[in-house]
Design a protein around this motif. Structure first.
Motif, mmCIF file in Angstrom:
data_model
loop_
_atom_site.group_PDB
_atom_site.id
_atom_site.type_symbol
_atom_site.label_atom_id
_atom_site.label_comp_id
_atom_site.label_asym_id
_atom_site.label_seq_id
_atom_site.Cartn_x
_atom_site.Cartn_y
_atom_site.Cartn_z
ATOM 1 N N ARG A 69 46.851 24.952 34.575
ATOM 2 C CA ARG A 69 47.128 23.822 35.460
ATOM 3 C C ARG A 69 45.970 23.679 36.424
ATOM 4 O O ARG A 69 45.464 24.646 36.972
ATOM 5 C CB ARG A 69 48.421 24.064 36.239
ATOM 6 C CG ARG A 69 48.797 22.884 37.155
ATOM 7 C CD ARG A 69 50.115 23.114 37.847
ATOM 8 N NE ARG A 69 50.112 24.380 38.548
ATOM 9 C CZ ARG A 69 51.206 25.099 38.798
ATOM 10 N NH1 ARG A 69 52.376 24.699 38.407
ATOM 11 N NH2 ARG A 69 51.115 26.237 39.447
ATOM 12 N N CYS A 70 45.571 22.422 36.609
ATOM 13 C CA CYS A 70 44.523 22.132 37.568
ATOM 14 C C CYS A 70 45.146 22.056 38.955
ATOM 15 O O CYS A 70 46.127 21.338 39.157
ATOM 16 C CB CYS A 70 43.870 20.794 37.214
ATOM 17 S SG CYS A 70 42.694 20.237 38.459
ATOM 18 N N ASN A 71 44.618 22.823 39.901
ATOM 19 C CA ASN A 71 45.162 22.781 41.261
ATOM 20 C C ASN A 71 44.690 21.552 42.024
ATOM 21 O O ASN A 71 45.241 21.212 43.063
ATOM 22 C CB ASN A 71 44.790 24.056 42.013
ATOM 23 C CG ASN A 71 45.623 25.245 41.550
ATOM 24 O OD1 ASN A 71 46.792 25.102 41.209
ATOM 25 N ND2 ASN A 71 45.005 26.412 41.499
ATOM 26 N N GLY A 72 43.655 20.894 41.503
ATOM 27 C CA GLY A 72 43.154 19.678 42.151
ATOM 28 C C GLY A 72 44.054 18.489 41.865
ATOM 29 O O GLY A 72 44.578 17.863 42.785
ATOM 30 N N CYS A 73 44.260 18.195 40.562
ATOM 31 C CA CYS A 73 45.009 16.979 40.213
ATOM 32 C C CYS A 73 46.337 17.288 39.524
ATOM 33 O O CYS A 73 47.049 16.385 39.125
ATOM 34 C CB CYS A 73 44.151 16.081 39.324
ATOM 35 S SG CYS A 73 43.919 16.735 37.663
ATOM 36 N N LYS A 74 46.680 18.584 39.382
ATOM 37 C CA LYS A 74 47.956 19.035 38.803
ATOM 38 C C LYS A 74 48.096 18.721 37.312
ATOM 39 O O LYS A 74 49.203 18.785 36.769
ATOM 40 C CB LYS A 74 49.176 18.450 39.563
ATOM 41 C CG LYS A 74 49.167 18.712 41.057
ATOM 42 C CD LYS A 74 49.263 20.184 41.373
ATOM 43 C CE LYS A 74 49.151 20.438 42.889
ATOM 44 N NZ LYS A 74 48.779 21.844 43.161
ATOM 45 N N SER A 85 36.706 23.622 32.620
ATOM 46 C CA SER A 85 37.001 22.745 33.751
ATOM 47 C C SER A 85 38.123 21.794 33.364
ATOM 48 O O SER A 85 38.451 21.647 32.194
ATOM 49 C CB SER A 85 35.743 21.976 34.156
ATOM 50 O OG SER A 85 35.300 21.194 33.069
ATOM 51 N N CYS A 86 38.705 21.145 34.352
ATOM 52 C CA CYS A 86 39.806 20.215 34.125
ATOM 53 C C CYS A 86 39.290 18.966 33.395
ATOM 54 O O CYS A 86 38.320 18.357 33.827
ATOM 55 C CB CYS A 86 40.404 19.826 35.475
ATOM 56 S SG CYS A 86 41.639 18.519 35.344
ATOM 57 N N PRO A 87 39.950 18.597 32.282
ATOM 58 C CA PRO A 87 39.503 17.405 31.543
ATOM 59 C C PRO A 87 39.811 16.101 32.280
ATOM 60 O O PRO A 87 39.230 15.054 31.979
ATOM 61 C CB PRO A 87 40.268 17.495 30.223
ATOM 62 C CG PRO A 87 41.444 18.357 30.505
ATOM 63 C CD PRO A 87 41.064 19.281 31.635
ATOM 64 N N GLU A 88 40.725 16.154 33.249
ATOM 65 C CA GLU A 88 41.104 14.948 34.000
ATOM 66 C C GLU A 88 40.144 14.665 35.150
ATOM 67 O O GLU A 88 39.652 13.554 35.309
ATOM 68 C CB GLU A 88 42.524 15.082 34.567
ATOM 69 C CG GLU A 88 43.609 15.287 33.526
ATOM 70 C CD GLU A 88 43.805 14.067 32.617
ATOM 71 O OE1 GLU A 88 43.646 12.928 33.112
ATOM 72 O OE2 GLU A 88 44.098 14.276 31.424
ATOM 73 N N CYS A 89 39.901 15.704 35.967
ATOM 74 C CA CYS A 89 39.105 15.482 37.176
ATOM 75 C C CYS A 89 37.805 16.304 37.207
ATOM 76 O O CYS A 89 36.999 16.157 38.123
ATOM 77 C CB CYS A 89 39.942 15.783 38.426
ATOM 78 S SG CYS A 89 40.248 17.550 38.683
ATOM 79 N N GLY A 90 37.616 17.167 36.204
ATOM 80 C CA GLY A 90 36.388 17.953 36.158
ATOM 81 C C GLY A 90 36.378 19.158 37.086
ATOM 82 O O GLY A 90 35.379 19.857 37.187
#
Ligand SMILES: [Zn+2]
Length: 110
Positions: A69-74, A85-90
């Protein structure tokens, strides 16, 4: 070898759970991020089970695909490595939800 120690622990956990019964089959959950090589576990299974309640048992390994889980954009996504890295927000602030586990999922006893 790392896996040898792990397998010895697995065998002792199984023996405790079997409570004196002969074990015919062991199923393990192994997360892809656990750092454990399933082939190495299979390789030392026979030698680790020799003379135990698990001697002659079959070994099944279920590979658990990582979920993070990305803690930036969930966002929730699968990862192959810690540094993904997160595929949604990098973002790189990610938390591993599954994929690091090693557990005895199932035991079949006589
Ligand atoms: Zn994100």
């Amino acid at each position: 070898m790392h896996e040898l120690t792990i397998m010895k622990n697995v065998v002792s956990i199984c023996e405790q759970n079997a409570a004196g019964s002969r074990v015919t089959s062991v199923t393990l959950d192994v997360g892809e991020l656990s750092g454990i090589v399933p082939g190495a576990l299979e390789f030392c299974f026979d030698s680790c089970t020799k003379g135990t309640l698990l001697e002659g048992a079959s070994l099944k390994i279920i590979i658990i695909e990582p979920q993070v889980r990305c803690n930036g954009c969930k966002a929730l996504f699968g990862a192959r490595a810690y540094h993904d890295s997160c595929p949604e927000c990098g973002g790189f602030d990610i938390e591993i939800l599954f994929g690091e586990e090693l557990r005895v999922k199932e035991l079949e006893v006589v």
